[in-house]
Design a protein around this motif. Sequence first.
Motif, mmCIF file in Angstrom:
data_model
loop_
_atom_site.group_PDB
_atom_site.id
_atom_site.type_symbol
_atom_site.label_atom_id
_atom_site.label_comp_id
_atom_site.label_asym_id
_atom_site.label_seq_id
_atom_site.Cartn_x
_atom_site.Cartn_y
_atom_site.Cartn_z
ATOM 1 N N GLU A 1 29.596 11.513 -1.110
ATOM 2 C CA GLU A 1 28.456 11.764 -2.012
ATOM 3 C C GLU A 1 27.838 12.586 -1.573
ATOM 4 N N ARG A 2 26.911 13.538 -2.347
ATOM 5 C CA ARG A 2 25.877 14.441 -1.674
ATOM 6 C C ARG A 2 24.662 14.487 -2.703
ATOM 7 N N THR A 3 23.465 14.868 -1.971
ATOM 8 C CA THR A 3 22.081 15.097 -2.408
ATOM 9 C C THR A 3 21.657 16.494 -2.905
ATOM 10 N N LEU A 4 20.799 16.499 -3.571
ATOM 11 C CA LEU A 4 20.099 17.728 -4.100
ATOM 12 C C LEU A 4 19.936 18.570 -3.136
ATOM 13 N N ALA A 5 19.731 17.907 -1.733
ATOM 14 C CA ALA A 5 19.200 18.759 -0.750
ATOM 15 C C ALA A 5 20.245 19.857 -0.315
ATOM 16 N N ASP A 6 21.397 19.869 -0.672
ATOM 17 C CA ASP A 6 22.457 20.818 -0.508
ATOM 18 C C ASP A 6 22.466 21.833 -1.412
ATOM 19 N N ARG B 1 32.878 17.522 -9.354
ATOM 20 C CA ARG B 1 31.628 17.744 -9.801
ATOM 21 C C ARG B 1 30.536 16.668 -9.225
ATOM 22 N N PHE B 2 29.536 17.165 -8.823
ATOM 23 C CA PHE B 2 28.567 16.411 -8.175
ATOM 24 C C PHE B 2 27.557 16.234 -9.232
ATOM 25 N N SER C 1 13.252 19.725 -22.729
ATOM 26 C CA SER C 1 14.097 20.849 -22.922
ATOM 27 C C SER C 1 15.164 20.711 -21.612
ATOM 28 N N ALA C 2 14.640 20.016 -20.821
ATOM 29 C CA ALA C 2 15.540 19.726 -19.318
ATOM 30 C C ALA C 2 16.726 18.951 -19.760
ATOM 31 N N PRO C 3 18.060 19.290 -19.401
ATOM 32 C CA PRO C 3 18.973 18.554 -19.835
ATOM 33 C C PRO C 3 19.129 17.362 -19.076
ATOM 34 N N ASP C 4 19.753 16.310 -19.910
ATOM 35 C CA ASP C 4 20.079 14.975 -19.187
ATOM 36 C C ASP C 4 20.915 14.740 -17.943
ATOM 37 N N TYR C 5 21.924 16.034 -18.012
ATOM 38 C CA TYR C 5 22.580 15.959 -16.778
ATOM 39 C C TYR C 5 22.844 17.172 -16.222
ATOM 40 N N ILE C 6 22.853 17.531 -14.975
ATOM 41 C CA ILE C 6 23.500 18.852 -14.274
ATOM 42 C C ILE C 6 24.729 18.293 -13.455
ATOM 43 N N GLY D 1 20.922 11.042 -8.400
ATOM 44 C CA GLY D 1 22.561 11.082 -8.143
ATOM 45 C C GLY D 1 23.143 10.219 -9.154
ATOM 46 N N ASP D 2 24.431 10.503 -9.448
ATOM 47 C CA ASP D 2 24.832 9.806 -10.578
ATOM 48 C C ASP D 2 26.390 9.895 -10.311
ATOM 49 N N GLY D 3 26.744 9.995 -9.013
ATOM 50 C CA GLY D 3 28.262 9.719 -8.434
ATOM 51 C C GLY D 3 28.836 11.185 -8.490
#
Length: 222
Positions: free
Chosen positions: A60-65, A153-154, A164-169, A137-139
Amino acid sequence: MKNIIKIAAVTASLFVAAGTVQADGKKESHSEKHAHSHSHSTEAETKIYQGYFEDGQVQERTLADWEGEWQSVFPYLQDGTLDPVFAHKAENGDKSAEEYKAYYRKGYETDVDRIEIKGDHVTFSKSGASFSGTYAGDGYEILTYEKGNRGVRFIFKKTEGDDSAPDYIQFSDHIIAPKKADHYHLYWGDDRAELLKELSNWPTYYPAALTGEQIVKEMTAH
């Protein structure tokens, strides 16, 4: 949930069996063809970058990456800055420079020219306007391509923010465990499963501080 997504050319339908999803394949995937320059210090890292790894190696990774300010490379394709990259690919590949440029034009195309990630907050900018959201995070999902190599895909899900912001990235950067990214490909939208089937358009982002010429050097270094 860590499902393995297999892209198979033998079926035109999407079906689920024993926890594995198989979907209609594409003749050419980004992970199979894309060849940015990247410095690999070990043979194992090189293999991972090329898409060959074991499930147990994925973490798993976090947005910090991906924290920081990023710019799309699509404008550099449009204005000709990246032409040396396509000429370089043509020297060793099976397409002409113009054919590579057409392939990457489809891959890089986006109207989101800047992205800023700070903590759990992601801001997207286009045409002078911006919209943002907070993401958790969603896996991750492991995709297997026709060639036999794979990608990860993280995935992050919006918890609040602008409509306007997407539900998923979904991030893809040829890295499979916690490590700071030097560039990445980003997929976004409101349907998690549908995004996983996108293989032909992969908006690509490099640090905002780099010039176009520096990005060319990064892409052609190997």
